[in-house]
Design a protein around this motif. Structure first.
Motif, PDB file in Angstrom:
ATOM      1  N   ASP A   1       0.819  -1.208   0.000  1.00 36.59           N
ATOM      2  CA  ASP A   1       0.000   0.000   0.000  1.00 36.59           C
ATOM      3  C   ASP A   1       0.854   1.259   0.000  1.00 36.59           C
ATOM      4  OD1 ASP A   1      -2.685  -1.268   0.332  1.00 36.59           O
ATOM      5  OD2 ASP A   1      -1.793  -1.961   2.206  1.00 36.59           O
ATOM      6  N   VAL A   2       1.941   1.232   0.757  1.00 38.91           N
ATOM      7  CA  VAL A   2       2.773   2.409   0.979  1.00 38.91           C
ATOM      8  C   VAL A   2       4.228   2.037   0.719  1.00 38.91           C
ATOM      9  CG1 VAL A   2       3.421   4.238   2.603  1.00 38.91           C
ATOM     10  CG2 VAL A   2       1.169   3.146   2.788  1.00 38.91           C
ATOM     11  N   ALA A   3       4.961   2.905   0.008  1.00 36.07           N
ATOM     12  CA  ALA A   3       6.385   2.689  -0.234  1.00 36.07           C
ATOM     13  C   ALA A   3       7.162   3.891   0.274  1.00 36.07           C
ATOM     14  CB  ALA A   3       6.658   2.472  -1.723  1.00 36.07           C
ATOM     15  N   LEU A   4       8.095   3.647   1.204  1.00 31.99           N
ATOM     16  CA  LEU A   4       9.026   4.662   1.678  1.00 31.99           C
ATOM     17  C   LEU A   4      10.310   4.481   0.879  1.00 31.99           C
ATOM     18  CD1 LEU A   4       6.917   4.553   3.971  1.00 31.99           C
ATOM     19  CD2 LEU A   4       8.785   4.884   5.598  1.00 31.99           C
ATOM     20  N   LEU A   5      10.558   5.402  -0.059  1.00 29.59           N
ATOM     21  CA  LEU A   5      11.613   5.214  -1.047  1.00 29.59           C
ATOM     22  C   LEU A   5      12.685   6.292  -0.921  1.00 29.59           C
ATOM     23  CD1 LEU A   5       9.405   4.441  -4.173  1.00 29.59           C
ATOM     24  CD2 LEU A   5      10.712   2.797  -2.809  1.00 29.59           C
ATOM     25  N   PRO A   6      13.963   5.902  -0.913  1.00 33.23           N
ATOM     26  CA  PRO A   6      15.039   6.901  -0.922  1.00 33.23           C
ATOM     27  C   PRO A   6      15.107   7.570  -2.288  1.00 33.23           C
ATOM     28  CG  PRO A   6      15.949   4.697  -1.166  1.00 33.23           C
ATOM     29  CD  PRO A   6      14.472   4.526  -0.939  1.00 33.23           C
ATOM     30  N   VAL A   7      15.224   8.896  -2.284  1.00 27.86           N
ATOM     31  CA  VAL A   7      15.219   9.631  -3.552  1.00 27.86           C
ATOM     32  C   VAL A   7      16.473  10.490  -3.735  1.00 27.86           C
ATOM     33  CG1 VAL A   7      12.702   9.680  -3.598  1.00 27.86           C
ATOM     34  CG2 VAL A   7      13.941  11.619  -2.612  1.00 27.86           C
ATOM     35  N   GLY A   8      17.366  10.499  -2.757  1.00 36.86           N
ATOM     36  CA  GLY A   8      18.578  11.307  -2.833  1.00 36.86           C
ATOM     37  C   GLY A   8      19.639  10.734  -1.919  1.00 36.86           C
ATOM     38  N   GLY A   9      20.458  11.609  -1.361  1.00 31.71           N
ATOM     39  CA  GLY A   9      21.528  11.147  -0.493  1.00 31.71           C
ATOM     40  C   GLY A   9      22.033  12.262   0.387  1.00 31.71           C
ATOM     41  N   TRP A  10      23.305  12.173   0.769  1.00 29.43           N
ATOM     42  CA  TRP A  10      23.879  13.193   1.639  1.00 29.43           C
ATOM     43  C   TRP A  10      25.072  13.897   0.990  1.00 29.43           C
ATOM     44  CZ3 TRP A  10      28.826  11.801   2.006  1.00 29.43           C
ATOM     45  CH2 TRP A  10      29.169  10.447   2.110  1.00 29.43           C
ATOM     46  N   GLY A  11      25.253  13.725  -0.301  1.00 26.03           N
ATOM     47  CA  GLY A  11      26.361  14.382  -0.982  1.00 26.03           C
ATOM     48  C   GLY A  11      25.982  14.740  -2.400  1.00 26.03           C
ATOM     49  N   PRO A  12      26.858  15.458  -3.094  1.00 25.14           N
ATOM     50  CA  PRO A  12      26.511  15.936  -4.433  1.00 25.14           C
ATOM     51  C   PRO A  12      26.438  14.853  -5.492  1.00 25.14           C
ATOM     52  CG  PRO A  12      28.761  16.549  -3.876  1.00 25.14           C
ATOM     53  CD  PRO A  12      28.152  15.972  -2.630  1.00 25.14           C
TER      54      PRO A  12
ATOM     55  N   HIS B   1      15.295   9.974   2.682  1.00 23.80           N
ATOM     56  CA  HIS B   1      16.739   9.917   2.403  1.00 23.80           C
ATOM     57  C   HIS B   1      17.166  11.055   1.477  1.00 23.80           C
ATOM     58  CE1 HIS B   1      20.692   8.099   1.460  1.00 23.80           C
ATOM     59  NE2 HIS B   1      20.518   7.433   2.603  1.00 23.80           N
ATOM     60  N   TYR B   2      16.810  12.264   1.842  1.00 25.05           N
ATOM     61  CA  TYR B   2      17.248  13.442   1.095  1.00 25.05           C
ATOM     62  C   TYR B   2      17.003  14.668   1.974  1.00 25.05           C
ATOM     63  CZ  TYR B   2      12.522  15.240   0.292  1.00 25.05           C
ATOM     64  OH  TYR B   2      11.269  15.764   0.474  1.00 25.05           O
TER      65      TYR B   2
END
Length: 260
Positions: free
Chosen positions: A169-180, A208-209
């Motif tokens: 039903d729900v997706a928690l998805l990383p879309v970025g990071g912690w660096g360039p 995750h961004y």
């Protein structure tokens, strides 16, 4: 009963379902090595109170010993198999806080109240450097109660992702990071939207961004810090138009209904 998702920043979120509170990748630090928290207040003490905490892999921004030491005494802690041997200090923190550590591999399930948590594969090198080459697999988790929620941890796209996760039903998805720059084994905003299309989830929350950034790099490709959430919304609109995307601010919550 709807599921409630609260995003605290980075990969840290609280999922409340069927009376069970699940905390993902707890990170409650203002600074971590060369990273500092640039957006969002630190989560309040209440954020560290959960029935179970999930750790997706061994990188220090996901398995953070200082943050695990803030968990309530007796919290159940689910980690990848081999984490206790690979990370100096994990067993000490677990003993001090009397954490009930469960090590899991893909396919393993843990029952917490009315919720079942299943470990699933992730395409990510989750080794705990620089302590050695011991390979401990990175994981995602599927939390099934009234709703089914997929927490991806850190991962790239991989063949069989939808089959491994199953209907959700729900997706928690990383879309970025912690660096360039994002290296291999990560989702950016577009690849996260592609993952959402494969999963056919009804709702998505980007994570995750926009939280941590290297000290001294404020002027280096700053859009990589600020924009992934908005970019994910845009890409998901084209690639997974049936999904509702909820771009939360730090500390914000959303109530989501399960499929009937």
């Amino acid at each position: 009963m709807p599921v409630e998702v609260t995003w605290w920043g980075h990969a840290t979120a609280t999922v409340r379902d069927s009376g069970v509170t699940v905390l993902t990748d707890p990170l409650f630090a203002r600074r971590l090595a060369h990273l500092r928290r640039r957006r969002g207040a630190l989560p309040p003490p209440a954020a560290a109170v959960a029935d179970v905490a999930l750790v997706s892999h061994l990188h220090a921004d996901h398995l953070h010993l200082g943050s695990l030491a803030r968990l309530a005494v007796g919290t159940r802690l689910v980690v990848p198999a081999g984490a206790g041997a690979a990370v100096p200090g994990l067993r000490r923190v677990a003993a001090t806080r009397r954490l009930r550590v469960v090590e899991v591999r893909p396919g393993d399930e843990v029952a917490v109240g009315q919720v079942r948590i299943r470990a699933v594969p992730a395409a990510h090198d989750g080794r705990r450097l620089p302590y050695g080459p011991r390979r401990v697999p990175a994981l995602g988790y599927v939390v099934r109660g009234e709703a089914t929620t997929y927490f991806a941890g850190d991962t790239g796209l991989f063949d069989g992702m939808a089959e491994a996760v199953g209907p959700c039903d729900v997706a928690l998805l990383p879309v970025g990071g912690w660096g360039p720059y994002l290296g291999h084994g990560h989702l950016d905003a577009r690849r996260a939207a592609q993952a959402l299309a494969r999963l056919e989830a009804r709702s998505a929350v980007p994570v995750h961004y926009g939280t941590y950034w290297p000290i001294g790099l404020d002027a280096v490709r700053p859009h990589e810090f600020h924009s992934p959430g908005e970019e994910f919304v845009r890409h998901a609109g084209g690639l997974a138009p049936a999904a509702a995307v909820h771009r939360l601010g730090h500390g914000e919550s959303v109530l989501l209904e399960a499929a009937r």
